[in-house]
Design a protein around this motif. Sequence first.
Motif, PDB file in Angstrom:
ATOM      1  N   UNK A 127       0.849  -1.187   0.000  1.00 51.35           N
ATOM      2  CA  UNK A 127       0.000   0.000   0.000  1.00 51.35           C
ATOM      3  C   UNK A 127       0.882   1.232   0.000  1.00 51.35           C
ATOM      4  N   UNK A 128       0.471   2.232  -0.783  1.00 56.88           N
ATOM      5  CA  UNK A 128       1.182   3.506  -0.835  1.00 56.88           C
ATOM      6  C   UNK A 128       0.176   4.645  -0.736  1.00 56.88           C
ATOM      7  N   UNK A 129       0.464   5.614   0.102  1.00 56.86           N
ATOM      8  CA  UNK A 129      -0.298   6.866   0.087  1.00 56.86           C
ATOM      9  C   UNK A 129       0.368   7.820  -0.891  1.00 56.86           C
ATOM     10  N   UNK A 130      -0.390   8.308  -1.864  1.00 56.36           N
ATOM     11  CA  UNK A 130       0.151   9.209  -2.878  1.00 56.36           C
ATOM     12  C   UNK A 130      -0.693  10.475  -2.934  1.00 56.36           C
ATOM     13  N   UNK A 131      -0.054  11.582  -3.273  1.00 59.33           N
ATOM     14  CA  UNK A 131      -0.774  12.845  -3.419  1.00 59.33           C
ATOM     15  C   UNK A 131      -1.568  12.834  -4.727  1.00 59.33           C
ATOM     16  N   UNK A 132      -2.799  13.293  -4.674  1.00 64.01           N
ATOM     17  CA  UNK A 132      -3.673  13.259  -5.853  1.00 64.01           C
ATOM     18  C   UNK A 132      -3.465  14.529  -6.670  1.00 64.01           C
ATOM     19  N   UNK A 133      -2.542  14.457  -7.626  1.00 61.76           N
ATOM     20  CA  UNK A 133      -2.200  15.641  -8.413  1.00 61.76           C
ATOM     21  C   UNK A 133      -3.212  15.935  -9.514  1.00 61.76           C
ATOM     22  N   UNK A 134      -4.318  15.216  -9.528  1.00 62.51           N
ATOM     23  CA  UNK A 134      -5.420  15.607 -10.411  1.00 62.51           C
ATOM     24  C   UNK A 134      -6.104  16.863  -9.877  1.00 62.51           C
ATOM     25  N   UNK A 135      -5.876  17.170  -8.596  1.00 66.24           N
ATOM     26  CA  UNK A 135      -6.323  18.432  -8.001  1.00 66.24           C
ATOM     27  C   UNK A 135      -5.267  19.486  -8.320  1.00 66.24           C
ATOM     28  N   UNK A 136      -5.675  20.606  -8.872  1.00 62.42           N
ATOM     29  CA  UNK A 136      -4.730  21.548  -9.454  1.00 62.42           C
ATOM     30  C   UNK A 136      -3.714  22.063  -8.439  1.00 62.42           C
ATOM     31  N   UNK A 137      -4.156  22.435  -7.241  1.00 60.55           N
ATOM     32  CA  UNK A 137      -3.175  22.988  -6.304  1.00 60.55           C
ATOM     33  C   UNK A 137      -2.173  21.933  -5.858  1.00 60.55           C
ATOM     34  N   UNK A 138      -2.584  20.665  -5.832  1.00 59.85           N
ATOM     35  CA  UNK A 138      -1.651  19.589  -5.496  1.00 59.85           C
ATOM     36  C   UNK A 138      -0.624  19.418  -6.611  1.00 59.85           C
ATOM     37  N   UNK A 139      -1.064  19.556  -7.860  1.00 62.65           N
ATOM     38  CA  UNK A 139      -0.122  19.500  -8.979  1.00 62.65           C
ATOM     39  C   UNK A 139       0.900  20.633  -8.896  1.00 62.65           C
ATOM     40  N   UNK A 140       0.455  21.817  -8.502  1.00 64.56           N
ATOM     41  CA  UNK A 140       1.398  22.929  -8.337  1.00 64.56           C
ATOM     42  C   UNK A 140       2.362  22.668  -7.187  1.00 64.56           C
ATOM     43  N   UNK A 141       1.851  22.107  -6.088  1.00 60.01           N
ATOM     44  CA  UNK A 141       2.723  21.746  -4.970  1.00 60.01           C
ATOM     45  C   UNK A 141       3.784  20.741  -5.406  1.00 60.01           C
ATOM     46  N   UNK A 142       3.381  19.771  -6.214  1.00 61.58           N
ATOM     47  CA  UNK A 142       4.331  18.770  -6.702  1.00 61.58           C
ATOM     48  C   UNK A 142       5.441  19.415  -7.520  1.00 61.58           C
ATOM     49  N   UNK A 143       5.074  20.403  -8.323  1.00 58.69           N
ATOM     50  CA  UNK A 143       6.097  21.086  -9.126  1.00 58.69           C
ATOM     51  C   UNK A 143       7.039  21.882  -8.227  1.00 58.69           C
ATOM     52  N   UNK A 144       6.514  22.535  -7.207  1.00 61.94           N
ATOM     53  CA  UNK A 144       7.357  23.307  -6.285  1.00 61.94           C
ATOM     54  C   UNK A 144       8.272  22.375  -5.499  1.00 61.94           C
ATOM     55  N   UNK A 145       7.727  21.239  -5.036  1.00 57.37           N
ATOM     56  CA  UNK A 145       8.515  20.323  -4.218  1.00 57.37           C
ATOM     57  C   UNK A 145       9.598  19.602  -4.983  1.00 57.37           C
ATOM     58  N   UNK A 146       9.368  19.318  -6.249  1.00 58.76           N
ATOM     59  CA  UNK A 146      10.376  18.651  -7.058  1.00 58.76           C
ATOM     60  C   UNK A 146      10.511  17.174  -6.731  1.00 58.76           C
ATOM     61  N   UNK A 147      11.566  16.559  -7.237  1.00 58.91           N
ATOM     62  CA  UNK A 147      11.716  15.109  -7.176  1.00 58.91           C
ATOM     63  C   UNK A 147      11.933  14.587  -5.760  1.00 58.91           C
ATOM     64  N   UNK A 148      12.453  15.414  -4.857  1.00 57.39           N
ATOM     65  CA  UNK A 148      12.650  14.945  -3.485  1.00 57.39           C
ATOM     66  C   UNK A 148      11.320  14.684  -2.802  1.00 57.39           C
ATOM     67  N   UNK A 149      10.298  15.444  -3.163  1.00 55.86           N
ATOM     68  CA  UNK A 149       8.978  15.318  -2.553  1.00 55.86           C
ATOM     69  C   UNK A 149       8.084  14.400  -3.376  1.00 55.86           C
ATOM     70  N   UNK A 150       8.184  14.479  -4.685  1.00 59.65           N
ATOM     71  CA  UNK A 150       7.344  13.679  -5.575  1.00 59.65           C
ATOM     72  C   UNK A 150       8.241  12.703  -6.324  1.00 59.65           C
ATOM     73  N   UNK A 189      -0.754   8.383 -11.202  1.00 56.72           N
ATOM     74  CA  UNK A 189      -0.259   7.907 -12.496  1.00 56.72           C
ATOM     75  C   UNK A 189       1.154   7.341 -12.367  1.00 56.72           C
ATOM     76  N   UNK A 190       2.008   8.043 -11.626  1.00 57.17           N
ATOM     77  CA  UNK A 190       3.380   7.541 -11.434  1.00 57.17           C
ATOM     78  C   UNK A 190       3.359   6.210 -10.695  1.00 57.17           C
ATOM     79  N   UNK A 191       2.515   6.125  -9.668  1.00 58.61           N
ATOM     80  CA  UNK A 191       2.440   4.878  -8.907  1.00 58.61           C
ATOM     81  C   UNK A 191       2.016   3.717  -9.795  1.00 58.61           C
ATOM     82  N   UNK A 192       0.996   3.928 -10.613  1.00 56.47           N
ATOM     83  CA  UNK A 192       0.482   2.833 -11.437  1.00 56.47           C
ATOM     84  C   UNK A 192       1.554   2.331 -12.401  1.00 56.47           C
ATOM     85  N   UNK A 193       2.318   3.242 -12.968  1.00 57.58           N
ATOM     86  CA  UNK A 193       3.385   2.849 -13.890  1.00 57.58           C
ATOM     87  C   UNK A 193       4.520   2.153 -13.146  1.00 57.58           C
TER      88      UNK A 193
END
Length: 259
Positions: free
Chosen positions: A136-159, A166-170
Motif C-alpha cells: 500500500x502507498x499513500x500518494x498525493x492526488x495531483x489531479x487536483x490543481x493545487x496539489x499539482x502545483x505543490x508537486x512542481x514546487x517540491x520537485x523530485x525529493x517530494x514527488x 499515475x506515477x504509482x500505477x506505472x
Amino acid sequence: MEQDERQPYAASFGPAAAAYAEHRPDYARAAVRWALARSPGPRVLDLGAGTGKLTGVLAAARADVVAVEPDPAMLTELRRSLPAVRALPGSAEAIPLPDASVDAVLAGNALHWFDMAVAGPEIARVLAPGGVLAGLWNVMDDRVEWVARLARVGGSAVVGPRDTPARWRTATARAHLPDTGATARFGSPEQAGFPHGQRRTADSLVATLATRAGVLVMPERERQAALGRIRAFLQTEPATARGEFTLPMQSCVLRVRRL
C-alpha cells in the motif's frame, strides 16, 4: 534504484521516527479491505511496519495482526502507540515467524525498500497457501490543481516515482513483486486506488513532507531551502493559506496471491 543505492534512503527514517509517527497519514480503510479481500484468513503480517500507520488500521479492523520492523526507533514508536499489538524486530529479508503462519502480508509505503531477491522467498515461506501479499502507498492526488502545483514546487525529493496516482500505477505495474522461482508461485498482480485525505495546515504539511526519504537524505542547507519553497507556496496558495485543509490523496494497492 539498486539495493545498495536504496539503503541510505531506507535507513533515513529512524532519526525522524517521532516526526514520522506524528505527521504521516494512515491508510484508507477501503484500501485495506480490498488488500485483504482475497485473504484466506485473519492472520496478517504488517511487514516493514514503521511506526504503525498501517498496523493501527489493521488492528481497528480486528485483524489478527503482528508487526515486524527493522529500525529500533521506528519500532519503539510503534510499541508506544499500539502497546496491545505484537511487534517484533526483523526485516523482510529475515522474517521472525514460522512457515505458513500468516494469511496475508501487507506493507505500507515499504515494499519498494525490500530486497526481493531475498525477501520474496521469505514472504512466500511465511504465507499460507492462497495467502495475499499487498503493498500500500499513500500518494498525493495531483489531479487536483493545487496539489499539482505543490508537486512542481517540491520537485523530485517530494514527488518520487510512486508519489502520484499515475506515477504509482506505472512504477508498480511490474515491480516490487517476489520472484521465488520454484519455491512458490504467485498469481497476476492487481492494482487499485482509493480516495483518502489528511487534515493539515501549511506548517503540518511541511512537517509531513520533511519525513520523506528524498528530503531526509538532503544536505541540511538544501533541505531547508526546499522546505522553505514549499512553505512559501502553501502560505500563498488560496486552498492552503488559511488554517486547516484536506490534502487530497489516494491509498493505492498492489495485490498478488500466493497459489
